[in-house]
Structures are given as C-alpha cells and as structure tokens.
Design an enzyme around this catalytic site. Structure first.
Site, short mmCIF file in Angstrom:
data_model
loop_
_atom_site.label_atom_id
_atom_site.label_comp_id
_atom_site.label_asym_id
_atom_site.label_seq_id
_atom_site.Cartn_x
_atom_site.Cartn_y
_atom_site.Cartn_z
N GLU A 153 -21.78 -15.87 -32.17
CA GLU A 153 -22.97 -16.69 -32.34
C GLU A 153 -24.03 -16.35 -31.30
O GLU A 153 -23.76 -15.65 -30.32
CB GLU A 153 -22.61 -18.17 -32.25
CG GLU A 153 -21.74 -18.63 -33.40
CD GLU A 153 -21.41 -20.11 -33.36
OE1 GLU A 153 -20.89 -20.58 -34.37
OE2 GLU A 153 -21.66 -20.78 -32.34
N CYS B 91 -21.34 -13.04 -46.28
CA CYS B 91 -20.20 -12.13 -46.12
C CYS B 91 -19.71 -11.62 -47.47
O CYS B 91 -19.33 -10.46 -47.61
CB CYS B 91 -19.07 -12.83 -45.36
SG CYS B 91 -19.45 -13.00 -43.60
N ASN C 8 -16.34 -13.97 -35.24
CA ASN C 8 -17.73 -14.38 -35.30
C ASN C 8 -18.34 -14.42 -33.90
O ASN C 8 -17.68 -14.74 -32.92
CB ASN C 8 -17.91 -15.71 -36.04
CG ASN C 8 -17.15 -16.88 -35.47
OD1 ASN C 8 -15.99 -16.78 -35.11
ND2 ASN C 8 -17.81 -18.03 -35.39
N CYS D 33 -18.24 -16.82 -46.33
CA CYS D 33 -19.53 -17.41 -46.70
C CYS D 33 -20.24 -16.48 -47.69
O CYS D 33 -19.81 -15.35 -47.94
CB CYS D 33 -20.38 -17.65 -45.46
SG CYS D 33 -21.06 -16.15 -44.72
N CYS E 288 -20.98 -13.09 -38.60
CA CYS E 288 -19.68 -13.60 -39.01
C CYS E 288 -18.57 -12.57 -38.73
O CYS E 288 -18.83 -11.37 -38.63
CB CYS E 288 -19.68 -13.92 -40.50
SG CYS E 288 -20.85 -15.19 -40.99
N GLU F 231 -16.16 -11.52 -40.71
CA GLU F 231 -15.95 -10.58 -41.81
C GLU F 231 -16.94 -9.42 -41.73
O GLU F 231 -16.55 -8.26 -41.89
CB GLU F 231 -16.11 -11.30 -43.16
CG GLU F 231 -15.12 -12.42 -43.37
CD GLU F 231 -15.62 -13.80 -42.91
OE1 GLU F 231 -15.21 -14.80 -43.52
OE2 GLU F 231 -16.40 -13.87 -41.94
#
Length: 160
Positions: free
Chosen positions: A64, A115, A62, A112, A73, A75
């Site tokens: 940010e 994703c 990930n 999430c 993210c 994934e």
C-alpha cells in the site's frame, strides 16, 4: 430482447489439507507472502504464489501507499514479476491467501477486479488457463479452472 445467463463453476475444498500436495505447498507460500504485506491503511493483508511451467514459484504481497492508487495488490505484484523475469514461461497455478487485521477471514476471498483483468492478460497471452485457488486466512478454499471463469466478459485486445 434475449436474456443471457452467466455462471461460474468453482470447486470448493473444506480445508487446505484436501488440496493436491503441490497446491497445498503453493497456498502455504501464499500464507507466508501475506505476512510480508505492507498494509498500514487497510489492514487487509494478501499473499499470492504462482507456480510456473519451469517449476519456479513466484510470490507477491500487497504493497500500500498513502497515495492509495499507487499501491499494488499481491496478485499483480507476483504476476508482473513473473512476466518480467520469465516472459516466455507459462503460469500454471495461482494461490491467494487474504485476511484482515480486524477479523479472521474464513471464506474464500477472490482477486479484485483489477487483478482479474491483469491475470486475464497473461492467460490470454499464454493461450493456457491459469488455475486460481483462493481462500481467507483459514477455512474453505475455492478453485477456478481459469481466470475466464471468474471474469466471463473479458476485455482483451480484440476490441482495440
């Protein structure tokens, strides 16, 4: 009115040592990718590793950003890179390792919603299920035989 029951079926391994050898290696690569995450705001670090049909392994972490929606993210970082670099190669398996800087995560942490939708796009495109293994930093590992198992009411191009 009719009631519909929706259920997900997961396999749960007590530790990574119970995983098949190739998945254990993939999960170790997800752990390593997690260490490369850039998460100064959430302190939540995620790593993902994909096994492709051509035996390539793609990792992502990930990333940010102070403008929160601009982050990505682990994934999606991995799956989009795989799609860009190997557009005609199927994704067979995905391993996800997630953990917080603030506490040790011992239970499986699934992808999430955003994703799940991104993974669904690739599973639908390739017409082949993607096995998804996910865990915290330590402890149990959950396995879903496909993304559709984690997101049973898929939003796909059939509704467009």
């Amino acid at each position: 009115m009719k009631e519909i029951k929706v259920a997900s079926i997961l396999e749960v391994y007590d530790t990574v040592h119970e995983l098949p050898e190739d998945v254990n290696k993939l999960m170790q690569m997800a752990h390593e990718a997690r260490k490369r995450a850039y998460a100064p705001y959430s302190s939540f670090f995620v790593g993902a590793a994909l096994l492709l049909e051509n035996k390539e392994i793609i990792t992502g972490s990930n990333q940010e950003n102070a403008s929160y929606p601009s982050g990505l993210c682990a994934e999606r970082t991995a799956i989009y890179y795989a799609g860009a670099k190997f557009p005609k190669t199927r994704i067979l398996k995905m391993a996800i390792s997630a953990g917080s800087k603030n506490k040790v995560s011992q239970k499986p942490i699934p992808p999430c919603g955003a994703c799940r939708q991104a993974i669904a796009e690739y599973e639908i495109k390739q017409k082949f299920p993607i096995e998804i293994y996910f865990m915290g930093e330590t402890g149990k590992v959950a396995k879903s035989a496909s993304l559709e198992n984690l997101l049973p009411f898929l939003f796909d191009n059939s509704v467009l």
